[in-house]
Scaffold this active site. Structure first.
Site, PDB file in Angstrom:
ATOM      1  N   ASP A  48      23.117 -51.329 -18.435  1.00 21.27           N
ATOM      2  CA  ASP A  48      23.235 -52.225 -17.281  1.00 21.27           C
ATOM      3  C   ASP A  48      22.964 -51.465 -15.990  1.00 21.27           C
ATOM      4  OD1 ASP A  48      24.365 -54.843 -16.040  1.00 21.27           O
ATOM      5  OD2 ASP A  48      25.447 -53.234 -15.007  1.00 21.27           O
ATOM      6  N   TYR A  53      21.438 -49.872  -7.526  1.00 20.63           N
ATOM      7  CA  TYR A  53      21.937 -48.581  -8.023  1.00 20.63           C
ATOM      8  C   TYR A  53      20.938 -47.442  -7.772  1.00 20.63           C
ATOM      9  CZ  TYR A  53      25.149 -51.620 -10.670  1.00 20.63           C
ATOM     10  OH  TYR A  53      26.064 -52.577 -11.043  1.00 20.63           O
ATOM     11  N   LYS A  78      19.462 -56.375 -11.845  1.00 26.46           N
ATOM     12  CA  LYS A  78      19.951 -57.453 -10.962  1.00 26.46           C
ATOM     13  C   LYS A  78      19.239 -57.414  -9.614  1.00 26.46           C
ATOM     14  CE  LYS A  78      24.498 -56.009 -12.718  1.00 26.46           C
ATOM     15  NZ  LYS A  78      24.458 -54.539 -12.728  1.00 26.46           N
ATOM     16  N   HIS A 111      22.967 -60.617  -8.386  1.00 28.71           N
ATOM     17  CA  HIS A 111      24.053 -59.636  -8.307  1.00 28.71           C
ATOM     18  C   HIS A 111      25.308 -60.209  -7.629  1.00 28.71           C
ATOM     19  CE1 HIS A 111      24.470 -54.977  -8.343  1.00 28.71           C
ATOM     20  NE2 HIS A 111      25.653 -55.523  -8.450  1.00 28.71           N
ATOM     21  N   LEU A 193      37.391 -50.437 -16.777  1.00 23.33           N
ATOM     22  CA  LEU A 193      38.498 -49.471 -16.731  1.00 23.33           C
ATOM     23  C   LEU A 193      39.066 -49.407 -15.311  1.00 23.33           C
ATOM     24  CD1 LEU A 193      36.674 -46.619 -18.740  1.00 23.33           C
ATOM     25  CD2 LEU A 193      38.190 -48.405 -19.650  1.00 23.33           C
ATOM     26  N   ILE A 231      30.824 -53.355 -20.179  1.00 21.93           N
ATOM     27  CA  ILE A 231      29.853 -52.293 -19.881  1.00 21.93           C
ATOM     28  C   ILE A 231      30.519 -51.080 -19.227  1.00 21.93           C
ATOM     29  CG2 ILE A 231      27.662 -53.568 -19.795  1.00 21.93           C
ATOM     30  CD1 ILE A 231      28.288 -54.205 -16.832  1.00 21.93           C
ATOM     31  N   SER A 234      30.053 -44.160 -18.105  1.00 17.04           N
ATOM     32  CA  SER A 234      30.424 -42.744 -18.116  1.00 17.04           C
ATOM     33  C   SER A 234      29.153 -41.914 -18.164  1.00 17.04           C
ATOM     34  CB  SER A 234      31.327 -42.399 -19.306  1.00 17.04           C
ATOM     35  OG  SER A 234      31.623 -41.018 -19.262  1.00 17.04           O
ATOM     36  N   ASN A 243      33.904 -44.363 -25.891  1.00 15.78           N
ATOM     37  CA  ASN A 243      34.011 -45.731 -25.363  1.00 15.78           C
ATOM     38  C   ASN A 243      33.409 -46.790 -26.279  1.00 15.78           C
ATOM     39  OD1 ASN A 243      35.296 -44.654 -23.166  1.00 15.78           O
ATOM     40  ND2 ASN A 243      33.576 -44.878 -21.745  1.00 15.78           N
TER      41      ASN A 243
HETATM   42  N1  LIG Z   1      27.863 -56.756 -11.091  1.00  9.16           N
HETATM   43  C1  LIG Z   1      28.559 -55.974 -10.268  1.00  9.16           C
HETATM   44  O1  LIG Z   1      28.756 -56.294  -9.088  1.00  9.16           O
HETATM   45  C2  LIG Z   1      29.099 -54.699 -10.751  1.00  9.16           C
HETATM   46  C3  LIG Z   1      28.673 -54.193 -11.967  1.00  9.16           C
HETATM   47  N2  LIG Z   1      29.159 -52.985 -12.410  1.00  9.16           N
HETATM   48  C4  LIG Z   1      28.654 -52.490 -13.703  1.00  9.16           C
HETATM   49  O2  LIG Z   1      29.776 -52.187 -14.541  1.00  9.16           O
HETATM   50  C5  LIG Z   1      29.719 -50.817 -14.925  1.00  9.16           C
HETATM   51  C6  LIG Z   1      31.105 -50.253 -15.142  1.00  9.16           C
HETATM   52  O3  LIG Z   1      31.870 -50.330 -13.969  1.00  9.16           O
HETATM   53  P1  LIG Z   1      32.252 -49.037 -13.080  1.00  9.16           P
HETATM   54  O4  LIG Z   1      32.547 -49.537 -11.713  1.00  9.16           O
HETATM   55  O5  LIG Z   1      31.213 -48.026 -13.220  1.00  9.16           O
HETATM   56  O6  LIG Z   1      33.645 -48.554 -13.631  1.00  9.16           O
HETATM   57  P2  LIG Z   1      34.374 -48.312 -15.055  1.00  9.16           P
HETATM   58  O7  LIG Z   1      35.572 -49.188 -15.041  1.00  9.16           O
HETATM   59  O8  LIG Z   1      33.432 -48.390 -16.184  1.00  9.16           O
HETATM   60  O9  LIG Z   1      34.901 -46.815 -14.859  1.00  9.16           O
HETATM   61  C7  LIG Z   1      34.046 -45.725 -14.731  1.00  9.16           C
HETATM   62  C8  LIG Z   1      34.887 -44.499 -14.386  1.00  9.16           C
HETATM   63  O10 LIG Z   1      35.778 -44.217 -15.463  1.00  9.16           O
HETATM   64  C9  LIG Z   1      35.522 -42.918 -15.987  1.00  9.16           C
HETATM   65  N3  LIG Z   1      35.619 -43.009 -17.460  1.00  9.16           N
HETATM   66  C10 LIG Z   1      34.740 -43.622 -18.298  1.00  9.16           C
HETATM   67  N4  LIG Z   1      35.147 -43.522 -19.571  1.00  9.16           N
HETATM   68  C11 LIG Z   1      36.313 -42.845 -19.550  1.00  9.16           C
HETATM   69  C12 LIG Z   1      37.195 -42.412 -20.575  1.00  9.16           C
HETATM   70  N5  LIG Z   1      36.966 -42.661 -21.855  1.00  9.16           N
HETATM   71  N6  LIG Z   1      38.308 -41.716 -20.194  1.00  9.16           N
HETATM   72  C13 LIG Z   1      38.562 -41.461 -18.890  1.00  9.16           C
HETATM   73  N7  LIG Z   1      37.758 -41.827 -17.878  1.00  9.16           N
HETATM   74  C14 LIG Z   1      36.627 -42.520 -18.211  1.00  9.16           C
HETATM   75  C15 LIG Z   1      34.122 -42.553 -15.521  1.00  9.16           C
HETATM   76  O11 LIG Z   1      33.996 -41.139 -15.343  1.00  9.16           O
HETATM   77  P3  LIG Z   1      32.697 -40.250 -15.795  1.00  9.16           P
HETATM   78  O12 LIG Z   1      31.467 -41.069 -15.577  1.00  9.16           O
HETATM   79  O13 LIG Z   1      32.798 -39.091 -14.857  1.00  9.16           O
HETATM   80  O14 LIG Z   1      32.916 -39.893 -17.219  1.00  9.16           O
HETATM   81  C16 LIG Z   1      34.062 -43.262 -14.184  1.00  9.16           C
HETATM   82  O15 LIG Z   1      34.708 -42.505 -13.176  1.00  9.16           O
HETATM   83  C17 LIG Z   1      28.941 -50.165 -13.777  1.00  9.16           C
HETATM   84  O16 LIG Z   1      28.504 -48.858 -14.075  1.00  9.16           O
HETATM   85  C18 LIG Z   1      27.858 -51.194 -13.562  1.00  9.16           C
HETATM   86  O17 LIG Z   1      26.873 -51.069 -14.563  1.00  9.16           O
HETATM   87  C19 LIG Z   1      30.102 -52.302 -11.693  1.00  9.16           C
HETATM   88  C20 LIG Z   1      30.519 -52.743 -10.463  1.00  9.16           C
HETATM   89  C21 LIG Z   1      30.066 -53.989  -9.904  1.00  9.16           C
HETATM   90  O1  LIG Z   2      27.250 -53.349  -9.018  1.00  5.62           O
HETATM   91  C1  LIG Z   2      27.811 -52.807  -8.090  1.00  5.62           C
HETATM   92  C2  LIG Z   2      28.558 -53.558  -7.176  1.00  5.62           C
HETATM   93  O2  LIG Z   2      28.198 -54.832  -6.916  1.00  5.62           O
HETATM   94  C3  LIG Z   2      29.089 -52.842  -5.975  1.00  5.62           C
HETATM   95  O3  LIG Z   2      28.475 -53.258  -4.828  1.00  5.62           O
HETATM   96  C4  LIG Z   2      30.515 -53.148  -5.880  1.00  5.62           C
HETATM   97  O4  LIG Z   2      31.153 -52.732  -7.029  1.00  5.62           O
HETATM   98  C5  LIG Z   2      31.101 -52.550  -4.652  1.00  5.62           C
HETATM   99  O5  LIG Z   2      31.231 -51.187  -4.820  1.00  5.62           O
HETATM  100  C6  LIG Z   2      32.403 -53.203  -4.353  1.00  5.62           C
HETATM  101  O6  LIG Z   2      33.280 -52.494  -3.934  1.00  5.62           O
HETATM  102  O7  LIG Z   2      32.522 -54.401  -4.514  1.00  5.62           O
END
Ligand SMILES: NC(=O)C1=CN([C@@H]2O[C@H](COP(=O)(O)OP(=O)(O)OC[C@H]3O[C@@H](n4cnc5c(N)ncnc54)[C@H](OP(=O)(O)O)[C@@H]3O)[C@@H](O)[C@H]2O)C=CC1
Ligand SMILES: O=C[C@H](O)[C@@H](O)[C@@H](O)[C@H](O)C(=O)O
Length: 276
Positions: A48, A53, A78, A111, A193, A231, A234, A243
């Protein structure tokens, strides 16, 4: 190369999508290439990304480096809300495809509805066209409240396949998930998470000890057991492997009650009504 580890879910348009995939928000092109290629070699089949990004190039390279064929991987991206609108969405889509280096994406999403700009219905019509052209196999939305979906359903012809929203134990979005499901729309959970912050909750450590897993695996199991797609992001190889290793244990009613007690309504991102 590991076989696919996640089950798939059939979307309302007949396409199948892996239930669990890799998120790549806040990763550089180089990090995305490594994480994507590692994840695909270790059982993931969905990635994703988003124009916002700034790593679609890295994602495309990661898919190509993985050794899997393009049609074995489900790629989602997106259109960012500043490009909402018919023509601007078509242009943004072309730019995304170009950066990815693909001739189609599996799922293209709005998005954010950015309701005050009032362009999400026009944006959706552009997505309908991309779907008709076969360049976006499935189309969906992200960050839509029920009222935004209701408007889309009333004014357009194609049902979104997916609504990708912030969802984790602090913010389980139960009402929205039920609404999505009543329309055949799959809820896909972002920041599952809570960006890692929910993992420090004391009760999760006890559940993890009970199941011989990590707290992250307990939370991800909760997501998949609710029937949603998810999704986790990490860039850390052991975490990427961990995961997706959530399909061989079951949370019981007591476990689910413990996780339900974590609900606080806290968001890690903005409320969709406030993003314009
Ligand atoms: N549509 C939207 O507006 C949005 C979509 N998204 C999507 O959702 C995805 C996931 O959300 P995201 O905000 O990244 O956050 P997550 O909730 O997936 O958390 C990611 C964080 O958790 C850490 N982590 C991952 N796995 C573990 C584990 N097993 N143990 C401990 N820590 C862990 C990662 O560290 P590290 O990477 O250092 O391992 C990172 O700091 C995004 O990457 C994106 O693709 C996200 C936000 C908004
Ligand atoms: O996909 C990524 C997101 O949409 C990003 O814009 C948000 O997660 C933003 O950081 C927020 O705080 O709402």
């Amino acid at each position: 190369m590991l076989d696919a580890l996640s089950p798939t879910i059939t979307l309302n348009d007949g396409h199948t999508m892996p239930q669990l995939g890799l998120g790549v928000y806040k990763t550089t092109d180089a990090e995305a290439t490594h994480a994507v290629s590692f994840a695909l070699q270790h059982g993931y089949r969905l990635v994703d990304t988003a124009a916002m990004y700034l790593n679609e190039r890295g994602v495309g390279d990661g898919v190509r480096a993985s050794g899997l064929a393009r049609d074995e991987v489900f790629v989602t991206t997106k259109v960012w809300f500043t490009d909402n609108g018919y023509e601007s969405t078509l242009r943004s889509f072309d730019e995304s495809l170009d950066r990815l280096g693909f001739d189609y994406v599996d799922l293209y999403m709005i998005h954010w509805p950015a309701p005050r700009n009032d362009k999400y219905v026009d944006t959706w019509r552009a997505l309908e066209r991309l779907r008709d052209e076969g360049r976006a196999r499935s189309i969906g939305v992200a960050n839509f409240h029920a009222k935004h979906l209701e408007r889309l359903l009333g004014e357009t012809d194609v049902l979104p396949a997916v609504n990708q929203v912030e969802l984790h134990p602090w913010l389980p979005q139960t009402e929205l998930t039920v609404f999505d499901r009543s329309h055949g729309i799959l809820t896909q959970d972002w920041s599952p998470l809570a960006r890692g912050h929910v993992l420090d909750s004391g009760p999760l450590a006890a559940l993890a000890a009970k199941h011989g897993t990590s707290p992250a695996q307990v939370v991800l199991r909760w997501h998949v057991q609710r029937g949603n797609a998810v999704i986790p992001k990490s860039v850390t190889p052991e975490r990427i492997e961990q995961n997706i290793d959530v399909f061989d244990f079951e949370l019981d009613a007591d476990d689910l009650a413990v996780i339900a007690s974590l609900e606080s309504g806290e968001r890690t991102g903005v409320d969709p009504d406030d993003r314009n």
